[in-house]
Design a protein around this motif. Structure first.
Motif, PDB file in Angstrom:
ATOM      1  N   UNK A   7       0.810  -1.162   0.023  1.00 23.99           N
ATOM      2  CA  UNK A   7       0.084   0.123  -0.067  1.00 23.99           C
ATOM      3  C   UNK A   7       1.047   1.362  -0.107  1.00 23.99           C
ATOM      4  N   UNK A   8       0.475   2.354  -0.669  1.00 25.02           N
ATOM      5  CA  UNK A   8       1.170   3.630  -0.664  1.00 25.02           C
ATOM      6  C   UNK A   8       0.420   4.722  -0.189  1.00 25.02           C
ATOM      7  N   UNK A   9       0.944   5.367   0.716  1.00 23.89           N
ATOM      8  CA  UNK A   9       0.383   6.789   1.379  1.00 23.89           C
ATOM      9  C   UNK A   9       1.174   7.860   0.903  1.00 23.89           C
ATOM     10  N   UNK A  10       0.821   8.462  -0.083  1.00 21.75           N
ATOM     11  CA  UNK A  10       1.582   9.775  -0.710  1.00 21.75           C
ATOM     12  C   UNK A  10       0.705  10.798  -0.904  1.00 21.75           C
ATOM     13  N   UNK A  11       0.818  11.984  -0.664  1.00 20.47           N
ATOM     14  CA  UNK A  11      -0.111  13.177  -0.957  1.00 20.47           C
ATOM     15  C   UNK A  11       0.115  13.769  -2.155  1.00 20.47           C
ATOM     16  N   UNK A  12       1.256  13.560  -2.763  1.00 16.14           N
ATOM     17  CA  UNK A  12       1.772  14.080  -4.070  1.00 16.14           C
ATOM     18  C   UNK A  12       1.028  12.951  -5.258  1.00 16.14           C
ATOM     19  N   UNK A  13       0.188  13.615  -5.833  1.00 21.49           N
ATOM     20  CA  UNK A  13      -0.578  12.669  -6.965  1.00 21.49           C
ATOM     21  C   UNK A  13       0.197  12.074  -7.886  1.00 21.49           C
ATOM     22  N   UNK A  14       1.097  12.932  -8.406  1.00 25.63           N
ATOM     23  CA  UNK A  14       1.931  12.399  -9.604  1.00 25.63           C
ATOM     24  C   UNK A  14       3.100  11.351  -8.800  1.00 25.63           C
ATOM     25  N   UNK A  15       3.447  11.609  -7.863  1.00 23.72           N
ATOM     26  CA  UNK A  15       4.461  10.577  -7.337  1.00 23.72           C
ATOM     27  C   UNK A  15       3.814   9.220  -6.790  1.00 23.72           C
ATOM     28  N   UNK A  16       2.442   9.480  -6.161  1.00 23.99           N
ATOM     29  CA  UNK A  16       1.656   8.304  -5.897  1.00 23.99           C
ATOM     30  C   UNK A  16       1.508   7.488  -7.277  1.00 23.99           C
ATOM     31  N   UNK A  17       1.211   8.054  -8.388  1.00 25.32           N
ATOM     32  CA  UNK A  17       0.776   7.308  -9.572  1.00 25.32           C
ATOM     33  C   UNK A  17       1.927   6.775 -10.061  1.00 25.32           C
ATOM     34  N   UNK A  18       3.305   7.436  -9.891  1.00 19.54           N
ATOM     35  CA  UNK A  18       4.384   6.587 -10.448  1.00 19.54           C
ATOM     36  C   UNK A  18       4.769   5.606  -9.509  1.00 19.54           C
ATOM     37  N   UNK A  19       4.793   5.583  -8.370  1.00 19.95           N
ATOM     38  CA  UNK A  19       5.057   4.332  -7.374  1.00 19.95           C
ATOM     39  C   UNK A  19       4.130   3.269  -7.630  1.00 19.95           C
ATOM     40  N   UNK A  20       2.712   3.663  -7.727  1.00 20.71           N
ATOM     41  CA  UNK A  20       1.727   2.620  -7.830  1.00 20.71           C
ATOM     42  C   UNK A  20       2.193   1.902  -9.259  1.00 20.71           C
ATOM     43  N   UNK A  21       2.490   2.665 -10.202  1.00 22.82           N
ATOM     44  CA  UNK A  21       2.838   2.075 -11.518  1.00 22.82           C
ATOM     45  C   UNK A  21       4.089   1.089 -11.448  1.00 22.82           C
ATOM     46  N   UNK A  22       4.824   1.348 -10.656  1.00 16.48           N
ATOM     47  CA  UNK A  22       6.100   0.772 -10.528  1.00 16.48           C
ATOM     48  C   UNK A  22       5.756  -0.703  -9.705  1.00 16.48           C
ATOM     49  N   UNK A  23       4.820  -0.650  -8.849  1.00 18.45           N
ATOM     50  CA  UNK A  23       4.469  -1.825  -8.063  1.00 18.45           C
ATOM     51  C   UNK A  23       3.544  -2.749  -8.946  1.00 18.45           C
ATOM     52  N   UNK A  24       2.701  -1.982  -9.633  1.00 15.60           N
ATOM     53  CA  UNK A  24       1.826  -2.794 -10.663  1.00 15.60           C
ATOM     54  C   UNK A  24       2.581  -3.493 -11.786  1.00 15.60           C
ATOM     55  N   UNK A  25       3.556  -2.902 -12.256  1.00 11.85           N
ATOM     56  CA  UNK A  25       4.249  -3.654 -13.327  1.00 11.85           C
ATOM     57  C   UNK A  25       5.213  -4.606 -12.976  1.00 11.85           C
ATOM     58  N   UNK A  26       5.438  -4.883 -11.515  1.00 13.83           N
ATOM     59  CA  UNK A  26       6.322  -6.049 -11.350  1.00 13.83           C
ATOM     60  C   UNK A  26       5.706  -7.031 -11.028  1.00 13.83           C
ATOM     61  N   UNK A  27       5.869  -8.199 -11.360  1.00  7.68           N
ATOM     62  CA  UNK A  27       5.466  -9.591 -11.096  1.00  7.68           C
ATOM     63  C   UNK A  27       5.424  -9.819  -9.619  1.00  7.68           C
ATOM     64  N   UNK A  28       6.368  -9.351  -8.773  1.00 13.32           N
ATOM     65  CA  UNK A  28       6.565  -9.811  -7.335  1.00 13.32           C
ATOM     66  C   UNK A  28       5.828  -8.866  -6.446  1.00 13.32           C
ATOM     67  N   UNK A  29       5.032  -8.192  -7.064  1.00 17.84           N
ATOM     68  CA  UNK A  29       4.177  -7.308  -6.155  1.00 17.84           C
ATOM     69  C   UNK A  29       2.794  -7.085  -6.540  1.00 17.84           C
ATOM     70  N   UNK A  30       1.919  -6.892  -5.552  1.00 13.01           N
ATOM     71  CA  UNK A  30       0.464  -6.531  -5.763  1.00 13.01           C
ATOM     72  C   UNK A  30       0.151  -5.303  -5.128  1.00 13.01           C
TER      73      UNK A  30
END
Length: 170
Positions: A7-30
């Motif tokens: 789970x990601x807690x980040x108030x900067x929307x752009x950074x939050x979306x980048x972090x979420x994309x990195x997690x989503x794109x890795x097969x090791x993480x959900x």
């Protein structure tokens, strides 16, 4: 291999979306959730059951450090990595004292993010090298070392020293 729920807690929307994309794109993480504030951190943790949380410190209405304390109290097995711009001794100490298992500076966390999440799940404590060095200089560490009353073995002290030099936890 089982995916690690993050789970990601980040108030900067752009950074939050980048972090979420990195997690989503890795097969090791959900991705277990992404949130712009931590007011509902307990409710969210219960509902989405993350194993690891990336937590910003400077969040609206409630600090990430306060949320860490609440989450660790209710869910002690959830690992929390602070992901922040703040590198002052007070925030580092309060975050770790509240239960954070890792402390990454945003300026270099993207390059080490996935390995840091894996490290924390396997029992490590990921930290930016500068943070590890600051921890070694904190009075409660340096005073114990002077008095030879620290609870760290020689090998543990060597690991801390190597972390402060920028070497990986492994």
């Amino acid at each position: 291999m089982k995916q690690i729920r993050v789970a990601i807690y980040e108030d900067n929307k752009a950074l939050r979306e980048i972090l979420a994309a990195i997690i989503r794109e890795s097969e090791d993480f959900e991705l277990a959730g992404e949130f712009g504030h931590c007011l509902d951190a307990i409710k969210n943790t219960k509902a989405y059951q993350p194993e690891v949380i990336l937590m910003d410190i400077d969040m609206p209405q409630k600090s990430g450090i306060e949320a860490v304390k609440e989450i660790k109290s209710a869910f002690p097995t959830v690992e929390i990595i602070m992901n922040t711009v703040f590198d002052d001794d007070d925030r580092i100490f309060r975050a770790i004292q509240s239960g954070a298992t890792g402390y990454l500076l945003k300026k270099n966390s993207l390059s080490t993010l996935l390995n840091s999440i894996k490290d924390v799940k396997s029992g490590g404590a990921p930290m930016s090298p500068g943070i590890a060095r600051q921890l070694l200089k904190m009075p409660w560490i340096s005073q114990r070392e002077k008095n030879h009353e620290h609870d760290l073995s020689d090998q543990e002290m060597q690991i801390m020293e190597n972390l402060s030099k920028g070497l990986s936890y492994k």
